[in-house]
Design a protein around this motif. Sequence first.
Motif, PDB file in Angstrom:
ATOM      1  N   MET B   1       0.849  -1.201   0.000  1.00  0.00           N
ATOM      2  CA  MET B   1       0.000   0.000   0.000  1.00  0.00           C
ATOM      3  C   MET B   1       0.882   1.247   0.000  1.00  0.00           C
ATOM      4  SD  MET B   1      -3.542  -0.403   1.800  1.00  0.00           S
ATOM      5  CE  MET B   1      -3.375  -0.848   3.506  1.00  0.00           C
ATOM      6  N   PRO B   2       0.341   2.383  -0.487  1.00  0.00           N
ATOM      7  CA  PRO B   2       1.148   3.604  -0.532  1.00  0.00           C
ATOM      8  C   PRO B   2       1.539   4.122   0.846  1.00  0.00           C
ATOM      9  CG  PRO B   2      -1.043   3.967  -1.471  1.00  0.00           C
ATOM     10  CD  PRO B   2      -0.983   2.556  -1.045  1.00  0.00           C
ATOM     11  N   MET B   3       1.740   5.398   0.903  1.00  0.00           N
ATOM     12  CA  MET B   3       2.329   6.033   2.078  1.00  0.00           C
ATOM     13  C   MET B   3       1.381   6.108   3.286  1.00  0.00           C
ATOM     14  SD  MET B   3       5.197   7.626   2.725  1.00  0.00           S
ATOM     15  CE  MET B   3       5.945   8.494   1.353  1.00  0.00           C
ATOM     16  N   LEU B   4       1.985   5.974   4.479  1.00  0.00           N
ATOM     17  CA  LEU B   4       1.272   6.343   5.712  1.00  0.00           C
ATOM     18  C   LEU B   4       1.840   7.691   6.152  1.00  0.00           C
ATOM     19  CD1 LEU B   4      -0.532   5.805   8.231  1.00  0.00           C
ATOM     20  CD2 LEU B   4       1.476   4.753   9.286  1.00  0.00           C
ATOM     21  N   SER B  28      -3.704   6.810   0.013  1.00  0.00           N
ATOM     22  CA  SER B  28      -2.785   6.714   1.156  1.00  0.00           C
ATOM     23  C   SER B  28      -3.545   6.987   2.450  1.00  0.00           C
ATOM     24  CB  SER B  28      -1.569   7.635   0.977  1.00  0.00           C
ATOM     25  OG  SER B  28      -1.960   8.950   0.746  1.00  0.00           O
ATOM     26  N   GLN B  94       1.682  -2.155   7.133  1.00  0.00           N
ATOM     27  CA  GLN B  94       0.882  -2.345   5.914  1.00  0.00           C
ATOM     28  C   GLN B  94       1.264  -1.401   4.787  1.00  0.00           C
ATOM     29  OE1 GLN B  94      -3.007  -1.647   7.455  1.00  0.00           O
ATOM     30  NE2 GLN B  94      -3.058  -3.577   8.596  1.00  0.00           N
ATOM     31  N   HIS B  95       1.890  -0.282   5.125  1.00  0.00           N
ATOM     32  CA  HIS B  95       2.218   0.704   4.088  1.00  0.00           C
ATOM     33  C   HIS B  95       3.686   0.605   3.687  1.00  0.00           C
ATOM     34  CE1 HIS B  95      -1.640   2.155   5.565  1.00  0.00           C
ATOM     35  NE2 HIS B  95      -1.761   2.781   4.405  1.00  0.00           N
ATOM     36  N   ASN B  96       3.958   1.051   2.473  1.00  0.00           N
ATOM     37  CA  ASN B  96       5.322   0.944   1.950  1.00  0.00           C
ATOM     38  C   ASN B  96       6.299   1.814   2.732  1.00  0.00           C
ATOM     39  OD1 ASN B  96       4.458  -0.732  -0.088  1.00  0.00           O
ATOM     40  ND2 ASN B  96       4.067   0.963  -1.508  1.00  0.00           N
TER      41      ASN B  96
END
Lengths: 139, 102
Positions: B1-4, B28, B94-96
Amino acid sequence: MSEAINDVGESVETGESAAGKVKKFMFINRKSPYGTIYALESLEVVLISAAFDQDVSLAFFDDGVYQLVKGQKTQGIGIKNHSPTYRALDGYDIEKLYVEKESMELRGLTTEDLLVPVQQLSRGELSKLIDTQDVVLSF
Amino acid sequence: MPMLHTVNKSPFYTYTLESCLDRAREGSAVLLIEDGVYSAMRGTPIERRMVEAMKKLAIYVLGPDLEARGMTYDRVVSGVKVVDYGGFVDLAAQHNNVQSWL
């Protein structure tokens, strides 16, 4: 301001009692309770000031109004909850607490949300009150 | 998943929240922590901004930081999800990547 503080220092050194020269001190609180150390530092200086028998009042505006929100439970963040101290101020004869109406409204707060009785003033009224002080300390 | 993204400043004190929301890419997540939790409260002009942001972002708020500030869960803008520290860790995992807006 430094002059005003010197005056207080001198009167203490020469043993002049508060009866001689009571000054109006106002502490201005504009910061949230835990994001910075300002709120706690202010509270400590306020308590110290209580020992000098001066005419002390506290003003809360901008994020400072968050300091007085009731129900603060800090176990989860591992920081001491200093909010009960505001309730103890009255025992030190510090009873003049003012919040700015505009700051409260912007944050969706009412005086019902606060942990101590306060007087709510409009921005203009509070500015006028600040103008009447001998010493203004900002946190 | 994208950014947090994490935001730790009050929306009334700095422009950090706006800066983050304007740049966070669709899909995001934004986690409000420390003084950032004030952004999640109902009855403020920020509420509308939050509702708008939730069309393209998932918004979370850290429970322990709400509780410390006397902000009860029932005052949180609907759609904003409250997470605990375990939830924070899960989101980070979970985020990248994590971008902290300070």
